[in-house]
Design a protein around this motif. Structure first.
Motif, PDB file in Angstrom:
ATOM      1  N   UNK A   1     -42.531  39.946  -5.572  1.00  0.00           N
ATOM      2  CA  UNK A   1     -42.470  38.984  -4.474  1.00  0.00           C
ATOM      3  C   UNK A   1     -43.713  38.107  -4.500  1.00  0.00           C
ATOM      4  N   UNK A   2     -43.491  36.800  -4.501  1.00  0.00           N
ATOM      5  CA  UNK A   2     -44.582  35.834  -4.507  1.00  0.00           C
ATOM      6  C   UNK A   2     -44.367  34.843  -3.378  1.00  0.00           C
ATOM      7  N   UNK A   3     -45.431  34.467  -2.686  1.00  0.00           N
ATOM      8  CA  UNK A   3     -45.339  33.501  -1.590  1.00  0.00           C
ATOM      9  C   UNK A   3     -46.412  32.439  -1.722  1.00  0.00           C
ATOM     10  N   UNK A   4     -46.011  31.192  -1.522  1.00  0.00           N
ATOM     11  CA  UNK A   4     -46.951  30.077  -1.589  1.00  0.00           C
ATOM     12  C   UNK A   4     -48.079  30.283  -0.597  1.00  0.00           C
ATOM     13  N   UNK A   5     -49.276  29.969  -1.017  1.00  0.00           N
ATOM     14  CA  UNK A   5     -50.434  30.075  -0.142  1.00  0.00           C
ATOM     15  C   UNK A   5     -51.333  28.876  -0.298  1.00  0.00           C
ATOM     16  N   UNK A   6     -52.585  29.054  -0.042  1.00  0.00           N
ATOM     17  CA  UNK A   6     -53.538  27.956  -0.053  1.00  0.00           C
ATOM     18  C   UNK A   6     -53.584  27.284  -1.424  1.00  0.00           C
ATOM     19  N   UNK A   7     -53.466  25.953  -1.412  1.00  0.00           N
ATOM     20  CA  UNK A   7     -53.544  25.184  -2.631  1.00  0.00           C
ATOM     21  C   UNK A   7     -52.253  25.129  -3.429  1.00  0.00           C
ATOM     22  N   UNK A   8     -51.170  25.741  -2.925  1.00  0.00           N
ATOM     23  CA  UNK A   8     -49.919  25.790  -3.687  1.00  0.00           C
ATOM     24  C   UNK A   8     -48.842  24.900  -3.082  1.00  0.00           C
ATOM     25  N   UNK A   9     -49.231  23.939  -2.267  1.00  0.00           N
ATOM     26  CA  UNK A   9     -48.247  23.045  -1.648  1.00  0.00           C
ATOM     27  C   UNK A   9     -47.424  22.303  -2.694  1.00  0.00           C
ATOM     28  N   UNK A  10     -47.990  22.059  -3.878  1.00  0.00           N
ATOM     29  CA  UNK A  10     -47.300  21.271  -4.886  1.00  0.00           C
ATOM     30  C   UNK A  10     -46.070  21.989  -5.432  1.00  0.00           C
ATOM     31  N   UNK A  11     -46.051  23.341  -5.367  1.00  0.00           N
ATOM     32  CA  UNK A  11     -44.899  24.085  -5.870  1.00  0.00           C
ATOM     33  C   UNK A  11     -43.622  23.702  -5.149  1.00  0.00           C
ATOM     34  N   UNK A  12     -43.735  23.372  -3.877  1.00  0.00           N
ATOM     35  CA  UNK A  12     -42.550  23.059  -3.089  1.00  0.00           C
ATOM     36  C   UNK A  12     -41.909  21.745  -3.515  1.00  0.00           C
ATOM     37  N   UNK A  13     -42.645  20.906  -4.231  1.00  0.00           N
ATOM     38  CA  UNK A  13     -42.115  19.605  -4.603  1.00  0.00           C
ATOM     39  C   UNK A  13     -40.926  19.719  -5.543  1.00  0.00           C
ATOM     40  N   UNK A  14     -40.836  20.801  -6.292  1.00  0.00           N
ATOM     41  CA  UNK A  14     -39.729  20.972  -7.223  1.00  0.00           C
ATOM     42  C   UNK A  14     -38.391  21.020  -6.495  1.00  0.00           C
ATOM     43  N   UNK A  15     -38.294  21.863  -5.481  1.00  0.00           N
ATOM     44  CA  UNK A  15     -37.035  21.967  -4.750  1.00  0.00           C
ATOM     45  C   UNK A  15     -36.882  20.823  -3.744  1.00  0.00           C
TER      46      UNK A  15
END
Length: 276
Positions: free
Chosen positions: A199-213
């Motif tokens: 299980x992995x969850x976006x945290x600090x500095x990972x806002x860019x990951x959401x851009x894919x979806x």
């Protein structure tokens, strides 16, 4: 005896009939006509400027002569689950009592299907209300593995989509989501842990990951949802299903050149099928 049966809650009736709750709740959730109009305006602007918070959206509304102040904008954005892509952990509405899991994808090369899946929820505007849509996506191929519509934000419809994806496509190594309460709920976590998925969850500095979806949501809304202005949940289910089938099977993704998500997914999971 009869009167007791009449007092059964909807939840108990669903349990007795072994029906999924979200399948019964395709009636759009309601708001006033004015708020629905504002929500459509906010949604379109947010797709163009996903870094806008309630203050910037309120300024946009004022500049375009829409009588929608910041307090109303903030409430509607929360209702729509719109969270600006700040470089901080506030990726979505958290549940204060739920555990937050660490981010596992830092410096990880994602180079094959079923290595990492991700999940996200978006707001779907309709002619007389709105629904929520969850999608499970394979990170490498961008293939949408499963999806569900609901008019509530509980975790049930997310879990249904996850179970369908697992049944149809096997088990990923990692599942990555934001920190929203649906994805930190015990039922969602139980499905992942029982399947031995990290299980992995976006945290600090990972806002860019959401851009894919987010790119998927933008294409879906402009190419399907906004064009049709669905009136009934059944219409939305059919229309969105057709578009997602087209997206998977016919629309090449820039990440993979001329390959569609289906082809990119099959190219490494079933190489002989693509070669044939």
């Amino acid at each position: 005896m009869v009167s007791g049966n009449h007092k059964l809650s909807v939840r108990r009736q669903c349990a007795l009939l072994t029906l999924a709750r979200s399948n019964l709740y395709y009636e759009p959730k309601g708001e006033s006509a004015e708020n629905l109009r504002f929500m459509a305006i906010i949604d379109k602007q947010f797709l163009e400027t996903p870094w806008y918070g309630s203050r910037q959206i309120a300024r946009h509304m004022k500049r375009n002569t829409h009588a929608c102040g910041r307090h109303r904008v903030r409430r509607l954005m929360r209702l729509m689950r719109l969270v600006p892509i700040y470089q901080e952990p506030n990726t979505s509405k958290k549940h204060p009592q739920h555990k937050i899991w660490p981010y596992l994808l830092r410096n990880v090369a994602i180079d094959r299907p079923n290595q990492v899946w991700c999940a996200d929820i978006t707001y779907i505007p309709m002619r007389r209300g709105f629904l929520y849509l969850v999608a499970i996506m394979d990170w490498f191929s961008r293939k949408v593995l499963a999806w569900r519509l609901s008019n509530s934000m509980d975790a049930a419809f997310c879990i249904e989509a996850l179970k369908e994806a697992l049944a149809k496509h096997g088990t990923p190594e990692i599942c990555n989501t934001d920190q929203g309460s649906q994805f930190t709920s015990g039922d969602w976590i139980d499905v992942l842990t029982e399947a031995k998925i990290k299980i992995s969850m976006d945290g600090k500095g990972r806002w860019i990951d959401n851009r894919m979806i987010e790119r998927l949501w933008r294409s879906l809304k402009y190419e399907c949802v906004y064009l049709h202005a669905f009136e009934k949940g059944s219409e939305a289910k059919t229309g969105i299903g057709k578009w997602l089938a087209y997206y998977n099977a016919e629309r090449p993704h820039s990440t993979h050149g001329i390959l569609t998500p289906n082809e990119a997914y099959a190219s490494k999971t079933e190489p002989t099928r693509l070669a044939a």
